[in-house]
Design a protein around this motif. Structure first.
Motif, PDB file in Angstrom:
ATOM      1  N   GLU A  15      -9.150  -2.348  -1.964  1.00 13.60           N
ATOM      2  CA  GLU A  15     -10.692  -2.969  -2.438  1.00 13.60           C
ATOM      3  C   GLU A  15     -10.716  -4.359  -1.581  1.00 13.60           C
ATOM      4  O   GLU A  15      -9.615  -5.086  -1.954  1.00 13.60           O
ATOM      5  N   GLY A  68       0.689  -1.324   0.025  1.00 10.48           N
ATOM      6  CA  GLY A  68      -0.003   0.048   0.116  1.00 10.48           C
ATOM      7  C   GLY A  68       0.965   1.331  -0.061  1.00 10.48           C
ATOM      8  O   GLY A  68       1.973   1.088   0.257  1.00 10.48           O
ATOM      9  N   PRO A  69       0.122   2.331  -0.190  1.00  7.41           N
ATOM     10  CA  PRO A  69       0.799   3.709  -0.185  1.00  7.41           C
ATOM     11  C   PRO A  69       1.586   4.122   1.245  1.00  7.41           C
ATOM     12  O   PRO A  69       1.057   3.612   2.057  1.00  7.41           O
ATOM     13  N   SER A 102      -5.095   8.492   6.782  1.00  2.00           N
ATOM     14  CA  SER A 102      -5.512   7.294   6.324  1.00  2.00           C
ATOM     15  C   SER A 102      -5.362   6.108   7.152  1.00  2.00           C
ATOM     16  O   SER A 102      -6.175   5.060   7.152  1.00  2.00           O
ATOM     17  N   SER A 140      -8.755  -4.020   4.103  1.00  2.96           N
ATOM     18  CA  SER A 140      -8.518  -2.704   3.293  1.00  2.96           C
ATOM     19  C   SER A 140      -7.310  -2.155   3.666  1.00  2.96           C
ATOM     20  O   SER A 140      -6.845  -1.436   2.662  1.00  2.96           O
ATOM     21  N   HIS A 141      -6.681  -2.722   4.408  1.00  2.00           N
ATOM     22  CA  HIS A 141      -5.220  -1.891   4.867  1.00  2.00           C
ATOM     23  C   HIS A 141      -4.315  -3.051   4.382  1.00  2.00           C
ATOM     24  O   HIS A 141      -3.115  -2.682   4.923  1.00  2.00           O
ATOM     25  N   GLY A 172      -9.658   1.362   4.115  1.00  2.00           N
ATOM     26  CA  GLY A 172      -8.307   1.664   3.707  1.00  2.00           C
ATOM     27  C   GLY A 172      -7.943   1.719   2.151  1.00  2.00           C
ATOM     28  O   GLY A 172      -9.110   1.757   1.249  1.00  2.00           O
ATOM     29  N   PRO A 173      -6.722   1.394   1.511  1.00  2.00           N
ATOM     30  CA  PRO A 173      -6.619   1.979   0.126  1.00  2.00           C
ATOM     31  C   PRO A 173      -6.757   0.592  -0.626  1.00  2.00           C
ATOM     32  O   PRO A 173      -6.998   0.738  -1.804  1.00  2.00           O
TER      33      PRO A 173
END
Length: 304
Positions: free
Chosen positions: A69, A53-54, A60, A122-123, A66-67
């Motif tokens: 899906e 992830g970013p 966030s 989601s994270h 989270g980023p």
């Protein structure tokens, strides 16, 4: 003190068999020829190996959405636990993910812990929220079921190829939190444990060698923190890292609902110790002062 990942250690041991590092950061292959390489701080590769992830921000990391899906699959009863639901990141381009098993508490079905599955997924974690074999199962039975759920997740589930069996964690609420502590005591290969308002008749947890964050509720009258969460934290003397987060005004049941404080610290703990992702240390250290929903926070703080 960082909790080293076993996969990282194996890779580090294998390197000297094929190469050597000459003075000045020049990598020599087995035949002695120089190989171009970028000089980096020791441990840098380990810190980056499992990043997913970013780059996180204060906003966030507290967001339950989270980023990634998220997709889900239902697990039937059997395989040593009462069934459950797996939530996992839909993105398979970044490699495999760490896995987390979560148990509800006494007389509680899995849906009361339902928000944790999509939140963690989601994270960037494959997460199984279980039903226990019976809702009255004691903590040590829940520990066995958490381990059975991790075994199922990594060896039999539809998403087993997405889970790194070397990067696993447990969490749970009330007797499920006591079960998470017992699971950590039973299995030192776990990377993290997060007991939420834990209940257990034992408070001697000196055998736990897994990084553990305990969450307590300030006004929890079912598992009063003085006899459970705080006492358990103080006895985690062998854990390489430990933390105690106390929710201001918290009861025994407030963890059933999405909470930005819980999300911030649970995600950061899992990212730091399951993924060895040092980007998240900034959200754990320095420890927060009381206020803004936190009545107390104790910690050992990661040291890199």
């Amino acid at each position: 003190m960082a909790h080293g990942n076993r996969k990282t250690r194996r890779a580090a041991v294998a390197l000297p068999l094929v190469a050597a590092l000459a003075p000045g950061g020049i990598l020599l292959n087995a035949g002695g020829a120089a190989v171009a390489t970028e000089e980096r701080a020791p441990g840098a590769a380990a810190e980056h190996q499992f990043r997913r992830g970013p780059d996180p921000t204060a906003e966030s990391v507290a967001n339950a959405d989270g980023p990634f899906e998220v997709e889900r699959v239902t697990v039937p009863r059997g395989n040593g636990f009462g069934g459950g639901t797996i939530h996992y990141p839909a993105d398979s381009s970044q490699g495999d993910f760490g896995g987390i098993a979560i148990s509800p508490g006494f007389m509680s079905p899995q849906f009361l812990m339902g928000w944790y599955g999509p939140m963690f997924a989601s994270h960037g974690f494959v997460t199984i929220v279980i039903d226990t074999s019976t809702v009255a199962d004691p903590p040590d039975s829940r520990a066995d079921q958490l381990q059975a759920a991790l075994d199922y997740l990594t060896t039999q589930s539809e998403v087993r190829d997405r889970v790194d069996p070397d990067r696993l964690a447990v969490a749970g609420h009330s007797m499920g939190g006591g079960g998470a502590l017992r699971a950590a005591a039973n299995n030192p290969d776990l990377q993290a444990a997060i007991p939420l308002e834990p209940w257990h008749l034992t408070n001697a947890w000196q055998e736990v060698t897994v990084p553990t964050m305990i969450v307590g509720g300030q006004f929890d009258f079912v598992a009063p923190v003085a006899f459970h969460a705080e006492s358990f934290y103080e006895n985690l003397t062998a854990a390489p890292e430990r933390a105690y987060l106390e929710l201001a005004g918290g009861s025994h049941f407030d963890v059933f609902f999405p909470n930005r404080i819980l999300t911030r610290y649970m995600v950061s703990w899992a990212k730091r110790y399951v993924d060895n992702d040092t980007r998240y240390e900034q959200f754990l250290c320095p420890a927060p002062a009381p206020g803004n929903g936190i009545s107390e926070y104790r910690e050992s703080c990661p040291t890199g």
